[in-house]
Design a protein around this motif. Structure first.
Motif, mmCIF file in Angstrom:
data_model
loop_
_atom_site.group_PDB
_atom_site.id
_atom_site.type_symbol
_atom_site.label_atom_id
_atom_site.label_comp_id
_atom_site.label_asym_id
_atom_site.label_seq_id
_atom_site.Cartn_x
_atom_site.Cartn_y
_atom_site.Cartn_z
ATOM 1 N N UNK A 1 0.848 -1.192 0.000
ATOM 2 C CA UNK A 1 0.000 0.000 0.000
ATOM 3 C C UNK A 1 0.883 1.242 0.000
ATOM 4 N N UNK A 2 0.588 2.176 -0.907
ATOM 5 C CA UNK A 2 1.362 3.410 -0.989
ATOM 6 C C UNK A 2 0.585 4.626 -0.495
ATOM 7 N N UNK A 3 -0.734 4.519 -0.396
ATOM 8 C CA UNK A 3 -1.520 5.644 0.100
ATOM 9 C C UNK A 3 -2.489 5.148 1.168
ATOM 10 N N UNK A 4 -2.613 5.960 2.212
ATOM 11 C CA UNK A 4 -3.460 5.578 3.337
ATOM 12 C C UNK A 4 -4.551 6.618 3.536
ATOM 13 N N UNK A 5 -5.615 6.286 4.233
ATOM 14 C CA UNK A 5 -5.844 4.995 4.858
ATOM 15 C C UNK A 5 -6.146 3.907 3.839
ATOM 16 N N UNK A 6 -5.776 2.712 4.216
ATOM 17 C CA UNK A 6 -6.082 1.541 3.397
ATOM 18 C C UNK A 6 -6.834 0.556 4.273
ATOM 19 N N UNK A 7 -7.658 -0.273 3.640
ATOM 20 C CA UNK A 7 -8.453 -1.246 4.383
ATOM 21 C C UNK A 7 -8.152 -2.637 3.842
ATOM 22 N N UNK A 8 -7.905 -3.560 4.783
ATOM 23 C CA UNK A 8 -7.652 -4.955 4.449
ATOM 24 C C UNK A 8 -8.778 -5.777 5.069
ATOM 25 N N UNK A 9 -9.490 -6.528 4.243
ATOM 26 C CA UNK A 9 -10.571 -7.382 4.726
ATOM 27 C C UNK A 9 -10.164 -8.833 4.475
ATOM 28 N N UNK A 10 -10.083 -9.596 5.560
ATOM 29 C CA UNK A 10 -9.678 -11.001 5.479
ATOM 30 C C UNK A 10 -8.404 -11.165 4.645
ATOM 31 N N UNK A 11 -7.387 -10.355 4.974
ATOM 32 C CA UNK A 11 -6.051 -10.387 4.360
ATOM 33 C C UNK A 11 -6.020 -9.999 2.890
ATOM 34 N N UNK A 12 -7.023 -9.258 2.423
ATOM 35 C CA UNK A 12 -7.035 -8.773 1.040
ATOM 36 C C UNK A 12 -7.253 -7.264 1.055
ATOM 37 N N UNK A 13 -6.350 -6.523 0.405
ATOM 38 C CA UNK A 13 -6.500 -5.068 0.341
ATOM 39 C C UNK A 13 -7.705 -4.753 -0.537
ATOM 40 N N UNK A 14 -8.686 -4.052 0.041
ATOM 41 C CA UNK A 14 -9.909 -3.736 -0.696
ATOM 42 C C UNK A 14 -10.058 -2.240 -0.962
ATOM 43 N N UNK A 15 -9.216 -1.427 -0.304
ATOM 44 C CA UNK A 15 -9.330 0.015 -0.473
ATOM 45 C C UNK A 15 -8.024 0.684 -0.067
ATOM 46 N N UNK A 16 -7.658 1.748 -0.781
ATOM 47 C CA UNK A 16 -6.478 2.525 -0.394
ATOM 48 C C UNK A 16 -6.655 3.969 -0.847
ATOM 49 N N UNK A 17 -6.185 4.880 -0.006
ATOM 50 C CA UNK A 17 -6.163 6.297 -0.372
ATOM 51 C C UNK A 17 -7.458 7.037 -0.127
ATOM 52 N N UNK A 18 -7.766 7.322 1.115
ATOM 53 C CA UNK A 18 -8.959 8.095 1.436
ATOM 54 C C UNK A 18 -9.987 7.289 2.200
ATOM 55 N N UNK A 19 -10.986 7.993 2.685
ATOM 56 C CA UNK A 19 -12.045 7.351 3.454
ATOM 57 C C UNK A 19 -12.992 6.649 2.485
ATOM 58 N N UNK A 20 -13.263 5.379 2.704
ATOM 59 C CA UNK A 20 -14.193 4.670 1.811
ATOM 60 C C UNK A 20 -15.625 5.177 2.016
ATOM 61 N N UNK A 21 -16.460 4.951 1.020
ATOM 62 C CA UNK A 21 -17.868 5.338 1.148
ATOM 63 C C UNK A 21 -18.583 4.351 2.066
ATOM 64 N N UNK A 22 -19.686 4.794 2.629
ATOM 65 C CA UNK A 22 -20.490 3.920 3.492
ATOM 66 C C UNK A 22 -20.971 2.701 2.702
ATOM 67 N N UNK A 23 -21.377 2.912 1.446
ATOM 68 C CA UNK A 23 -21.835 1.798 0.609
ATOM 69 C C UNK A 23 -20.744 0.742 0.441
ATOM 70 N N UNK A 24 -19.511 1.200 0.241
ATOM 71 C CA UNK A 24 -18.400 0.278 0.055
ATOM 72 C C UNK A 24 -18.187 -0.562 1.319
ATOM 73 N N UNK A 25 -18.244 0.093 2.473
ATOM 74 C CA UNK A 25 -18.054 -0.614 3.741
ATOM 75 C C UNK A 25 -19.176 -1.644 3.930
ATOM 76 N N UNK A 26 -20.408 -1.261 3.591
ATOM 77 C CA UNK A 26 -21.520 -2.199 3.715
ATOM 78 C C UNK A 26 -21.315 -3.427 2.838
#
Length: 78
Positions: free
Chosen positions: A48-73
């Motif tokens: 990951x080169x940009x944060x914040x990043x989110x890893x779900x069950x050991x897989x990077x699913x998002x990087x660089x900024x706050x994810x949308x609520x829909x994405x988190x759902x």
């Protein structure tokens, strides 16, 4: 239980991402294990080169900024 890691330095966007994930999980009744990773070496290990990043069950699913609520759902729905 979904294992989620938020990778970041502890900046405001990182804290807001953690709060958003907690809110969505509570609203959906989704059991999660949430971990905040601030160690730069651990973050770099995910490629990951940009944060914040989110890893779900050991897989990077998002990087660089706050994810949308829909994405988190989407991450937390079975």
């Amino acid at each position: 239980m979904t294992n989620i890691k938020v990778l970041g330095s502890g900046c405001a966007n990182c804290r807001n991402t953690v709060a958003l994930i907690e809110q969505v999980a509570q609203a959906l009744g989704a059991p999660i294990q949430l971990e905040k990773v601030e160690d730069l070496r651990a973050i770099m290990a995910y490629g990951v080169m940009s944060t914040p990043a989110v890893v779900v069950d050991d897989r990077v699913v998002h990087a660089g900024g706050i994810p949308t609520r829909d994405k988190v759902e989407q991450w937390l729905r079975p």
